[in-house]
Design an enzyme around this catalytic site. Structure first.
Site, mmCIF file in Angstrom:
data_model
loop_
_atom_site.group_PDB
_atom_site.id
_atom_site.type_symbol
_atom_site.label_atom_id
_atom_site.label_comp_id
_atom_site.label_asym_id
_atom_site.label_seq_id
_atom_site.Cartn_x
_atom_site.Cartn_y
_atom_site.Cartn_z
ATOM 1 N N CYS A 93 44.667 29.109 37.989
ATOM 2 C CA CYS A 93 45.755 29.994 38.399
ATOM 3 C C CYS A 93 46.962 29.217 38.925
ATOM 4 C CB CYS A 93 45.243 30.949 39.475
ATOM 5 S SG CYS A 93 46.456 32.161 40.022
ATOM 6 N N CYS A 148 53.823 44.844 40.815
ATOM 7 C CA CYS A 148 52.811 43.880 41.251
ATOM 8 C C CYS A 148 53.359 43.153 42.471
ATOM 9 C CB CYS A 148 52.482 42.891 40.138
ATOM 10 S SG CYS A 148 51.230 41.658 40.578
ATOM 11 N N SER A 157 38.319 40.042 41.292
ATOM 12 C CA SER A 157 38.565 38.954 40.343
ATOM 13 C C SER A 157 37.261 38.171 40.199
ATOM 14 C CB SER A 157 39.692 38.049 40.856
ATOM 15 O OG SER A 157 40.906 38.759 40.917
ATOM 16 N N LEU A 158 36.496 38.513 39.181
ATOM 17 C CA LEU A 158 35.156 37.933 39.006
ATOM 18 C C LEU A 158 35.210 36.645 38.174
ATOM 19 C CD1 LEU A 158 32.123 38.438 39.652
ATOM 20 C CD2 LEU A 158 31.977 39.426 37.338
ATOM 21 N N HIS A 159 35.600 36.777 36.920
ATOM 22 C CA HIS A 159 35.886 35.662 36.009
ATOM 23 C C HIS A 159 34.680 34.823 35.603
ATOM 24 C CE1 HIS A 159 39.871 36.930 36.851
ATOM 25 N NE2 HIS A 159 40.006 36.298 37.993
ATOM 26 N N GLY A 214 48.750 35.192 46.408
ATOM 27 C CA GLY A 214 47.994 35.358 47.638
ATOM 28 C C GLY A 214 46.723 36.168 47.454
ATOM 29 N N GLU A 215 45.848 36.084 48.433
ATOM 30 C CA GLU A 215 44.615 36.866 48.497
ATOM 31 C C GLU A 215 44.838 38.004 49.497
ATOM 32 O OE1 GLU A 215 41.493 38.871 48.921
ATOM 33 O OE2 GLU A 215 41.320 37.352 47.345
ATOM 34 N N CYS A 247 48.795 30.361 48.412
ATOM 35 C CA CYS A 247 47.446 30.924 48.346
ATOM 36 C C CYS A 247 46.427 29.828 48.616
ATOM 37 C CB CYS A 247 47.195 31.541 46.968
ATOM 38 S SG CYS A 247 45.565 32.313 46.797
ATOM 39 N N CYS A 286 49.455 37.807 34.242
ATOM 40 C CA CYS A 286 48.362 37.537 35.170
ATOM 41 C C CYS A 286 48.088 36.036 35.278
ATOM 42 C CB CYS A 286 47.103 38.254 34.689
ATOM 43 S SG CYS A 286 45.690 38.049 35.778
ATOM 44 N N CYS A 341 41.723 28.995 42.999
ATOM 45 C CA CYS A 341 41.165 29.234 41.660
ATOM 46 C C CYS A 341 41.814 28.251 40.682
ATOM 47 C CB CYS A 341 41.422 30.674 41.236
ATOM 48 S SG CYS A 341 40.688 31.897 42.350
ATOM 49 N N SER A 355 43.443 43.890 44.788
ATOM 50 C CA SER A 355 42.528 42.938 44.159
ATOM 51 C C SER A 355 42.107 41.864 45.148
ATOM 52 C CB SER A 355 43.221 42.281 42.952
ATOM 53 O OG SER A 355 42.387 41.312 42.364
ATOM 54 N N ASN A 409 46.582 33.395 30.339
ATOM 55 C CA ASN A 409 47.974 32.990 30.165
ATOM 56 C C ASN A 409 48.088 31.534 30.599
ATOM 57 O OD1 ASN A 409 49.130 35.715 29.471
ATOM 58 N ND2 ASN A 409 48.223 36.175 31.457
ATOM 59 N N GLU A 466 57.673 36.032 44.400
ATOM 60 C CA GLU A 466 57.897 36.688 43.121
ATOM 61 C C GLU A 466 57.197 38.050 43.089
ATOM 62 O OE1 GLU A 466 58.587 32.982 40.066
ATOM 63 O OE2 GLU A 466 56.525 33.607 40.413
#
Length: 341
Positions: free
Chosen positions: A117, A103, A212-214, A157-158, A110, A331, A114, A189, A288, A90
């Site tokens: 996600c 994007c 991506s800290l979060h 993915g990373e 992945c 996101c 996380c 990212s 989201n 996607e």
């Protein structure tokens, strides 16, 4: 056969020299591939017929198959593309007041896991090639009939787990004879692969870095981001400070607000303490919600209070406007459910 879109100009030069051709042809070829978007090697009028015959035998001018295209009420579009091996990915197109941003997905699946996600609900099957990333930008531009001005590598993915292909992708989309997107209009990212952040500090293009800290504390980040157990916040911050010291560029911290998990005033103050006076920008992101996940979006008043706490502490912060949530394009909502079984 290799895709022409896998090769940077430097790689074409090396290939041409190896084949006994003049290296300056690399610039001409890039112009044919990206400015003119040729679909047949025969169109390259300033390339010898002998070398065109060689290209036809060893390279392909490929594309991605668009399986579905969804449009959001806010103008965001999500494309489902089929790869040559049958896997599907996607890609999202966003319309901002400063231009169109794509994007890009970097992997099929992945491995980062996380917990909040949707993208990591299925394990990584493979890296995308450089060509498969380049083609996402080219295909979206062609299908939507727009000029892509910005790119974020924040899809499934990373990116730093596919480092070499991503770096070549960045070179191609930035190249003056390539897609010609300004380096400062490109953002990559990572969830925190410390060695690659340090390596990325030496990359010679001024492409932006987002982390991506979060969560501002190990005990919280350990629970929601498995990568933190390998590279805890202290190591991550050391790498971020190293990156800033080498490049002089600002780093963005992406911070998804999860209700009653990382959205407290205590977390906001801990985040401000963590950042200190470093050149770091915080992008607060409303969560989201994903139907398969138990996590909830923070309340509006909580998100505003979190923002206010950071702002009063002198942190450069914004609360991101969400886009594409009604088509699962926001996101954290891109999914791996279309991966080949």
């Amino acid at each position: 056969m290799q895709s022409i879109y896998n090769y940077t100009e430097e790689m074409w030069k090396e290939y041409l020299i190896h084949m006994g051709e003049k290296p300056f042809r690399a610039s001409q070829m890039m112009e044919w591939f990206y400015r003119h978007r040729i679909q047949n090697f025969e169109e390259m009028s300033n390339i010898s017929k002998k070398f065109i015959a060689h290209l036809k035998e060893n390279f392909i001018i490929d594309s991605l198959k668009c399986v579905t295209r969804q449009k959001s009420f806010d103008g965001t579009q999500k494309f489902l593309f089929e790869l040559s091996d049958g896997n599907l990915i996607e890609t999202v197109l966003m319309n901002h007041n400063y231009g169109y941003s794509v994007c890009v997905t970097s992997e099929v699946g992945c491995n980062m896991g996380c917990v909040f996600c949707a993208s990591g609900m299925k394990k990584k099957l493979r890296n995308l090639t450089t060509a498969e990333m380049v083609l996402q930008v080219l295909m979206v531009s062609s299908l939507a009939e727009i000029r892509v001005s910005h790119v974020v590598v924040m899809g499934i993915g990373e990116p730093f787990d596919n480092y070499d292909n991503v770096i070549n992708f960045l070179k191609i989309i930035n190249h003056a004879k390539g897609i010609e997107i300004g380096a400062r209009h490109i953002t990559v990212s990572t969830c925190g692969l410390v060695p690659k952040i340090r390596e990325y500090a030496s990359f010679d293009l001024q492409v932006n870095l987002a982390i991506s800290l979060h969560a501002p504390k190990n005990e919280i980040r350990d629970q929601i981001m498995p990568i933190n157990k390998r590279y805890p916040i202290e190591e991550l911050m050391d790498a971020v400070k190293y990156y800033i010291s080498i490049t002089g560029r600002r780093v963005t911290f992406e911070y998804i607000l999860l209700r009653d998990i990382n959205d407290t005033k205590e977390c906001a103050n801990a985040l401000a303490d963590l950042i200190g006076r470093e050149n770091i920008y915080v992008n607060l992101i409303p969560y989201n919600e994903v139907i398969e996940k138990p996590y909830k979006r923070s309340k509006e008043e909580t998100m505003r209070a979190f923002y206010d706490t950071l702002y009063k502490r002198g942190i450069n912060v914004q609360l991101r406007k969400e886009q594409g949530s009604d088509i699962d394009a926001a996101c954290g909502q891109l999914r791996s459910k279309h991966m080949k079984k």
